[in-house]
Scaffold this motif. Structure first.
Motif, PDB file in Angstrom:
ATOM      1  N   GLY A 164      -7.893   2.752  -0.690  1.00 41.94           N
ATOM      2  CA  GLY A 164      -7.309   4.085  -0.759  1.00 41.94           C
ATOM      3  C   GLY A 164      -7.358   4.830  -2.080  1.00 41.94           C
ATOM      4  O   GLY A 164      -7.664   6.026  -2.097  1.00 41.94           O
ATOM      5  N   PRO A 165      -7.081   4.198  -3.232  1.00 40.06           N
ATOM      6  CA  PRO A 165      -6.944   4.987  -4.465  1.00 40.06           C
ATOM      7  C   PRO A 165      -8.244   5.424  -5.115  1.00 40.06           C
ATOM      8  O   PRO A 165      -8.232   6.335  -5.949  1.00 40.06           O
ATOM      9  CB  PRO A 165      -6.201   4.020  -5.412  1.00 40.06           C
ATOM     10  CG  PRO A 165      -5.688   2.925  -4.570  1.00 40.06           C
ATOM     11  CD  PRO A 165      -6.632   2.821  -3.417  1.00 40.06           C
ATOM     12  N   SER A 217       1.011   4.099  -2.962  1.00 36.55           N
ATOM     13  CA  SER A 217       0.757   5.491  -2.594  1.00 36.55           C
ATOM     14  C   SER A 217       1.914   6.385  -3.011  1.00 36.55           C
ATOM     15  O   SER A 217       1.702   7.499  -3.520  1.00 36.55           O
ATOM     16  CB  SER A 217       0.543   5.607  -1.079  1.00 36.55           C
ATOM     17  OG  SER A 217      -0.630   4.961  -0.668  1.00 36.55           O
ATOM     18  N   ASP A 218       3.123   5.911  -2.808  1.00 35.21           N
ATOM     19  CA  ASP A 218       4.327   6.657  -3.181  1.00 35.21           C
ATOM     20  C   ASP A 218       4.358   6.903  -4.688  1.00 35.21           C
ATOM     21  O   ASP A 218       4.623   8.028  -5.155  1.00 35.21           O
ATOM     22  CB  ASP A 218       5.553   5.850  -2.735  1.00 35.21           C
ATOM     23  CG  ASP A 218       6.843   6.648  -2.751  1.00 35.21           C
ATOM     24  OD1 ASP A 218       6.787   7.888  -2.624  1.00 35.21           O
ATOM     25  OD2 ASP A 218       7.914   6.021  -2.872  1.00 35.21           O
ATOM     26  N   ARG A 238       0.829  -1.205   0.000  1.00 36.11           N
ATOM     27  CA  ARG A 238       0.000   0.000   0.000  1.00 36.11           C
ATOM     28  C   ARG A 238       0.868   1.263   0.000  1.00 36.11           C
ATOM     29  O   ARG A 238       0.570   2.234  -0.706  1.00 36.11           O
ATOM     30  CB  ARG A 238      -0.944  -0.013   1.205  1.00 36.11           C
ATOM     31  CG  ARG A 238      -1.998  -1.112   1.152  1.00 36.11           C
ATOM     32  CD  ARG A 238      -3.082  -0.907   2.175  1.00 36.11           C
ATOM     33  NE  ARG A 238      -2.610  -1.008   3.547  1.00 36.11           N
ATOM     34  CZ  ARG A 238      -2.624  -2.124   4.272  1.00 36.11           C
ATOM     35  NH1 ARG A 238      -3.054  -3.258   3.731  1.00 36.11           N
ATOM     36  NH2 ARG A 238      -2.208  -2.116   5.528  1.00 36.11           N
ATOM     37  N   SER A 239       1.928   1.238   0.782  1.00 40.65           N
ATOM     38  CA  SER A 239       2.832   2.394   0.836  1.00 40.65           C
ATOM     39  C   SER A 239       3.529   2.605  -0.500  1.00 40.65           C
ATOM     40  O   SER A 239       3.691   3.745  -0.949  1.00 40.65           O
ATOM     41  CB  SER A 239       3.879   2.196   1.941  1.00 40.65           C
ATOM     42  OG  SER A 239       3.271   2.196   3.212  1.00 40.65           O
ATOM     43  N   TRP A 254      -7.361  -2.920   0.168  1.00 45.80           N
ATOM     44  CA  TRP A 254      -7.166  -1.481   0.356  1.00 45.80           C
ATOM     45  C   TRP A 254      -8.134  -0.691  -0.520  1.00 45.80           C
ATOM     46  O   TRP A 254      -8.307  -0.988  -1.698  1.00 45.80           O
ATOM     47  CB  TRP A 254      -5.732  -1.135  -0.015  1.00 45.80           C
ATOM     48  CG  TRP A 254      -5.335   0.282   0.201  1.00 45.80           C
ATOM     49  CD1 TRP A 254      -5.669   1.082   1.250  1.00 45.80           C
ATOM     50  CD2 TRP A 254      -4.483   1.061  -0.649  1.00 45.80           C
ATOM     51  NE1 TRP A 254      -5.083   2.317   1.111  1.00 45.80           N
ATOM     52  CE2 TRP A 254      -4.354   2.338  -0.042  1.00 45.80           C
ATOM     53  CE3 TRP A 254      -3.821   0.801  -1.844  1.00 45.80           C
ATOM     54  CZ2 TRP A 254      -3.585   3.352  -0.610  1.00 45.80           C
ATOM     55  CZ3 TRP A 254      -3.053   1.802  -2.410  1.00 45.80           C
ATOM     56  CH2 TRP A 254      -2.938   3.061  -1.796  1.00 45.80           C
ATOM     57  N   ALA A 277       1.358   9.394  -5.708  1.00 41.58           N
ATOM     58  CA  ALA A 277       1.600  10.767  -5.264  1.00 41.58           C
ATOM     59  C   ALA A 277       2.702  11.426  -6.080  1.00 41.58           C
ATOM     60  O   ALA A 277       2.606  12.611  -6.440  1.00 41.58           O
ATOM     61  CB  ALA A 277       1.960  10.782  -3.780  1.00 41.58           C
TER      62      ALA A 277
END
Length: 260
Positions: free
Chosen positions: A197-198, A165-166, A161-162, A195, A169
């Motif tokens: 998140g996106p 996200s990296d 997930r990190s 997840w 972004a």
């Protein structure tokens, strides 16, 4: 892409396809048996728009014939990891545009090789940038089953997930656009832990070689792109090609291209 073009390296260092159809079967079975998913596919809009995704494996492409056959958009492989540029990207990217095909670049992620930021910058510097010209889509992150080793690239769900996200972004910082995310529901479930998140901002490009997109990754309200076969045929391309739908009209796809 994936389940799309997958690469391995032989003793001479040549890159080649490996196991696409066996993997596709496995992914379909996983998708059918997954039970921890919380989002379902919304019906397609009344109109869908035809597209393809390609890499150098399709060889020389007659983009005028592709466009005349009804293909409205194409995602074209640009990069992989931080050391590979598709040798036909520049030719395909320009020729598709000149033929009136709305085009975008895609990056095959290798999260075990370097950070998401490093790979996003590599994509943006090697064809994945964006311009408001009515024919350039935001680039796509192709994040899926590892063709070289462990399915999730040796990353935990939190680390994956990190990494994603990296990447997202950094790509937005470089281009001002939200990248498209290409994946399969089964991989997303296993490797990100459902997840969500996106999906508030990043268009979902779901791969499922079947009669419907099926269950979507957790939290995704609908699909924007759907890769529905890897064995399609299109005038102007010799051999099989991945076929896709955009969930809307060409006018709406132009709006996405122009960030409108």
């Amino acid at each position: 892409m994936a389940p799309t073009v997958r690469f391995g390296t032989d003793a001479r260092g040549h890159r080649h396809r490996v196991g696409r159809r066996l993997l596709a079967t496995a992914l379909t079975l996983l998708c059918a048996t997954a039970t921890a998913l919380v989002s379902t596919a919304a019906p397609a809009q009344a109109a869908t728009t035809a597209g393809i995704d390609v890499s150098h494996w399709q060889g020389s492409i007659n983009w005028t014939s592709v466009r005349n056959s009804g293909i409205e958009f194409a995602y074209i492989k640009a990069t992989e990891g931080t050391s590979y540029r598709d040798p036909r990207f520049n030719t395909n990217y320009v020729a598709a545009y000149n033929a009136g095909v709305i085009r975008g670049a895609y990056h095959f992620a290798l999260p075990d090789r370097s950070s998401g930021a490093v790979q996003a910058n590599y994509l943006a510097s090697n064809g994945g940038a964006w311009s408001a010209d009515s024919r350039t889509l935001p680039a796509a992150l192709d994040i899926e089953h590892n063709p070289y080793g462990a399915m999730c690239y040796g990353l935990s769900q939190a680390a994956m997930r990190s990494w994603i996200s990296d990447f997202l972004a950094t790509y937005r910082s470089r281009t001002s656009r939200y990248a498209v995310v290409y994946t399969t529901t089964s991989w997303w479930t296993t490797c990100t832990g459902n997840w969500t998140g996106p999906w508030n901002n990043h268009p979902l490009w779901v791969a499922r070689w079947a009669a419907s997109p099926g269950t979507l990754p957790a939290g995704a309200p609908y699909w924007s792109f759907w890769q529905y076969t890897a064995t399609g045929s299109v005038s102007g391309i010799s051999g099989s090609v991945d076929r896709n739908h955009w969930n809307g009209t060409r006018a709406r796809l132009v709006a996405l291209a122009n960030n409108a």
